[in-house]
Write an enzyme that holds these catalytic residues in place. Structure first.
Site, PDB file in Angstrom:
ATOM      1  N   ASP A  73       0.840  -1.195   0.000  1.00 50.09           N
ATOM      2  CA  ASP A  73       0.000   0.000   0.000  1.00 50.09           C
ATOM      3  C   ASP A  73       0.880   1.251   0.000  1.00 50.09           C
ATOM      4  O   ASP A  73       1.602   1.503   0.969  1.00 50.09           O
ATOM      5  CB  ASP A  73      -0.904  -0.026   1.238  1.00 50.09           C
ATOM      6  CG  ASP A  73      -2.128   0.852   1.094  1.00 50.09           C
ATOM      7  OD1 ASP A  73      -2.171   1.682   0.179  1.00 50.09           O
ATOM      8  OD2 ASP A  73      -3.054   0.697   1.911  1.00 50.09           O
ATOM      9  N   ASP A  74       0.851   2.021  -1.076  1.00 49.92           N
ATOM     10  CA  ASP A  74       1.623   3.264  -1.194  1.00 49.92           C
ATOM     11  C   ASP A  74       3.129   3.024  -1.194  1.00 49.92           C
ATOM     12  O   ASP A  74       3.896   3.797  -0.601  1.00 49.92           O
ATOM     13  CB  ASP A  74       1.280   4.241  -0.061  1.00 49.92           C
ATOM     14  CG  ASP A  74      -0.147   4.744  -0.104  1.00 49.92           C
ATOM     15  OD1 ASP A  74      -0.888   4.380  -1.035  1.00 49.92           O
ATOM     16  OD2 ASP A  74      -0.533   5.509   0.805  1.00 49.92           O
ATOM     17  N   ASP A  97      -0.356  -0.796  -4.905  1.00 48.91           N
ATOM     18  CA  ASP A  97      -1.594  -0.243  -5.458  1.00 48.91           C
ATOM     19  C   ASP A  97      -1.382   1.097  -6.150  1.00 48.91           C
ATOM     20  O   ASP A  97      -2.193   1.509  -6.986  1.00 48.91           O
ATOM     21  CB  ASP A  97      -2.679  -0.134  -4.381  1.00 48.91           C
ATOM     22  CG  ASP A  97      -2.297   0.777  -3.229  1.00 48.91           C
ATOM     23  OD1 ASP A  97      -1.122   1.183  -3.118  1.00 48.91           O
ATOM     24  OD2 ASP A  97      -3.189   1.094  -2.408  1.00 48.91           O
ATOM     25  N   ASN A  98      -0.320   1.796  -5.802  1.00 49.38           N
ATOM     26  CA  ASN A  98       0.013   3.068  -6.443  1.00 49.38           C
ATOM     27  C   ASN A  98       1.406   3.470  -5.998  1.00 49.38           C
ATOM     28  O   ASN A  98       2.062   2.746  -5.244  1.00 49.38           O
ATOM     29  CB  ASN A  98      -1.008   4.168  -6.106  1.00 49.38           C
ATOM     30  CG  ASN A  98      -1.340   4.284  -4.635  1.00 49.38           C
ATOM     31  OD1 ASN A  98      -2.424   3.905  -4.207  1.00 49.38           O
ATOM     32  ND2 ASN A  98      -0.412   4.784  -3.842  1.00 49.38           N
ATOM     33  N   LYS A 132      -6.408  -5.631   3.134  1.00 48.42           N
ATOM     34  CA  LYS A 132      -7.237  -4.462   2.835  1.00 48.42           C
ATOM     35  C   LYS A 132      -8.228  -4.714   1.701  1.00 48.42           C
ATOM     36  O   LYS A 132      -7.867  -5.223   0.645  1.00 48.42           O
ATOM     37  CB  LYS A 132      -6.302  -3.303   2.475  1.00 48.42           C
ATOM     38  CG  LYS A 132      -6.973  -1.986   2.111  1.00 48.42           C
ATOM     39  CD  LYS A 132      -5.920  -0.913   1.961  1.00 48.42           C
ATOM     40  CE  LYS A 132      -6.479   0.381   1.416  1.00 48.42           C
ATOM     41  NZ  LYS A 132      -5.470   1.453   1.382  1.00 48.42           N
ATOM     42  N   CYS A 154      -5.495   4.548  -4.029  1.00 43.20           N
ATOM     43  CA  CYS A 154      -5.822   3.180  -3.612  1.00 43.20           C
ATOM     44  C   CYS A 154      -7.027   2.520  -4.255  1.00 43.20           C
ATOM     45  O   CYS A 154      -6.885   1.592  -5.043  1.00 43.20           O
ATOM     46  CB  CYS A 154      -6.043   3.131  -2.098  1.00 43.20           C
ATOM     47  SG  CYS A 154      -5.192   4.355  -1.125  1.00 43.20           S
ATOM     48  N   LYS A 185       1.840   9.503  -4.957  1.00 43.00           N
ATOM     49  CA  LYS A 185       0.409   9.227  -4.824  1.00 43.00           C
ATOM     50  C   LYS A 185      -0.417  10.440  -5.257  1.00 43.00           C
ATOM     51  O   LYS A 185      -0.094  11.571  -4.889  1.00 43.00           O
ATOM     52  CB  LYS A 185       0.111   8.864  -3.365  1.00 43.00           C
ATOM     53  CG  LYS A 185      -1.310   8.413  -3.102  1.00 43.00           C
ATOM     54  CD  LYS A 185      -1.445   7.962  -1.668  1.00 43.00           C
ATOM     55  CE  LYS A 185      -2.860   7.485  -1.362  1.00 43.00           C
ATOM     56  NZ  LYS A 185      -2.982   6.986   0.022  1.00 43.00           N
ATOM     57  N   HIS A 232     -11.197  -2.048   0.836  1.00 42.60           N
ATOM     58  CA  HIS A 232     -11.328  -0.670   0.329  1.00 42.60           C
ATOM     59  C   HIS A 232     -12.154  -0.582  -0.954  1.00 42.60           C
ATOM     60  O   HIS A 232     -11.852   0.219  -1.854  1.00 42.60           O
ATOM     61  CB  HIS A 232      -9.940  -0.047   0.113  1.00 42.60           C
ATOM     62  CG  HIS A 232      -9.954   1.453   0.190  1.00 42.60           C
ATOM     63  ND1 HIS A 232      -8.862   2.233  -0.114  1.00 42.60           N
ATOM     64  CD2 HIS A 232     -10.946   2.327   0.530  1.00 42.60           C
ATOM     65  CE1 HIS A 232      -9.151   3.502   0.042  1.00 42.60           C
ATOM     66  NE2 HIS A 232     -10.419   3.593   0.434  1.00 42.60           N
TER      67      HIS A 232
END
Length: 438
Positions: free
Chosen positions: A12-13, A265-266, A115, A56, A281, A117
């Site tokens: 994540d990130d 995810d990014n 996660k 995300c 991001k 989301h």
């Protein structure tokens, strides 16, 4: 060959250069990502892999559908916010075929550990979109120790029930994944495990920072906290957990025919390293969308493989279905393209135009071959990415014909997608009032 087990690991990130195998520097304690570095050395590393979005939940819509996220209303949120609880529109529609539902119907066991989301119950949830099991948070970010979201609500779930599990979230997810591998080894069906960590997403807490939890509960963005040392340690904790999962595969004799994929995810956030890229991001500059891509599958992938094939998140979804011998639903054709030929032979390549758009700052982008068209705040840019990965030398004035062709190509693609909803929201965790921007 029998159908592979599949583990899809999503950070994540995570920034493009946060891992050692992508040029990341060692931390004070040593290598940040030795397990992932070893996976890359023993498998395939793609250097031109992108996320479907620089934020995300839109990327996760693309991941779970294998289609451009813009086709679904919920993905217009940048990202889905925790105050959307109760919404019947902002989430993954249960009637839409998904990667896990297609695999489940094709004979796979399926689980999401980590996660989600993609919208909140009662209208949405992982158990309504193809996952047989779920353990993790529903929202975009939670505290690693209290497991509460940005509204202070408990947000760690075991299926549809609240999970009262004490401990550091990254470790809880890793242990759950190890346990799942052990259980799946005792039955005959292949399995698909989505292991979606929240690391290294805010708040900035390592395994030893439980005392920080009370200080960040009212603002999980943790704007006055964190540093590169904490951030690297958070990545290292995730890397350790992945090592435990890989060890479990080996222990149970599953390593040879298990496809393990790792990506983010990014692009990275405030403490990440994206060298030589700029942005992060929420940006369609390279630092916001170019991410690590690693595939490990000893039965198929030659150790030490590397590829410059252009690809984006939903291509992983198409690849997984292809590897599993499962077809997409005819009424929902994939936008993703299978990379299975590249996994088998890293020298294989094919044309793969990649398109993006963001409500935030009116961003538009198209990567086609060496070239990238970019529009931000009404300004147009044209970059030769291999020659200028930092996107500093705008070629728009020198090559107006190419600019016009790529703009027209982006417009044609955009016309094939639904328009951005007028009520779609943009949520920024921080701005220049919090920290200076480039």
């Amino acid at each position: 060959m029998t159908r592979p087990n599949i583990i899809f690991i999503v950070a994540d990130d995570l920034g493009y250069a946060d891992l050692g195998c992508y040029g990341g520097r060692d931390a004070e304690f040593g290598p940040v990502s030795p397990v992932l570095d070893q996976m890359a050395a023993g498998g395939l590393k793609l250097t031109q892999g992108y996320s479907n979005s620089p934020v995300c939940s839109p990327t996760r819509f693309a991941l779970i559908t294998g289609r451009y996220q813009y086709r679904l209303r919920g993905a217009a949120e940048e990202p889905i916010r925790s105050d959307s609880r109760g919404s019947s529109t902002l989430g993954m529609p249960p009637e839409h075929p998904t990667l896990p539902s297609l695999l489940r119907d094709g004979g796979y066991r399926t689980a999401l550990i980590g996660k989600w989301h993609l919208g909140y119950p009662p209208h949405f949830g992982p158990l309504r979109s193809g996952y047989e099991e779920f353990f993790g948070p529903l929202s975009g970010g939670i505290d690693y120790f209290t497991h509460c979201d940005s509204r202070g609500s408990h947000d760690l779930w075991n299926g549809a029930e609240a999970a009262q599990s004490e401990g550091y979230l990254t470790d809880l997810l890793s242990q759950r994944a190890v346990d799942y591998v052990g259980r799946m080894a005792q039955q005959d069906a292949p399995f698909f495990l989505s292991l979606h960590y929240t690391a290294p997403h805010w708040p900035w807490e390592t395994r030893d920072d439980a005392a920080r939890a009370p200080t960040v509960k009212d603002n999980l963005f943790d704007l006055s906290g964190g540093n590169i040392h904490t951030y690297r340690r958070m990545i290292h904790h995730m890397d350790e957990g992945i090592g435990r999962v890989m060890a479990a595969l080996k222990q149970h004799g599953l390593a040879e025919n298990t496809l393990v994929i790792f990506t983010s995810d990014n692009g990275g956030e405030r403490f990440s390293d994206s060298w030589p890229l700029v942005g992060g991001k929420m940006d369609l500059t390279e630092g916001g969308i170019r991410v690590p891509w690693i595939a490990h599958w000893p039965a198929v992938i030659k150790p030490g493989s590397e590829s410059r094939q252009l690809c984006m998140t939903m291509d992983w979804s198409a690849t997984i279905l292809d590897a599993a011998g499962v077809s997409a639903a005819p009424a929902y054709p994939l936008d993703g393209v299978s990379l299975l030929p590249v996994l088998r032979e890293p020298g294989h390549s094919f044309a793969r135009p990649l398109h993006w758009r963001m409500n935030h700052r009116g961003q538009q982008a198209l990567r086609d071959g060496d070239w990238k068209y970019l529009r931000v705040d009404g300004n147009e840019y044209l970059f030769n990415i291999p020659a200028d990965e930092r996107e500093r030398a705008n070629q728009a004035g020198r090559d107006p014909e190419r600019l016009a062709r790529m703009r027209a190509a982006w417009e044609t693609w955009n016309a094939s997608m639904p328009a951005i909803a007028a009520d779609a929201t943009i949520s920024l965790g921080y701005s220049t009032k919090d920290m200076p921007q480039r």
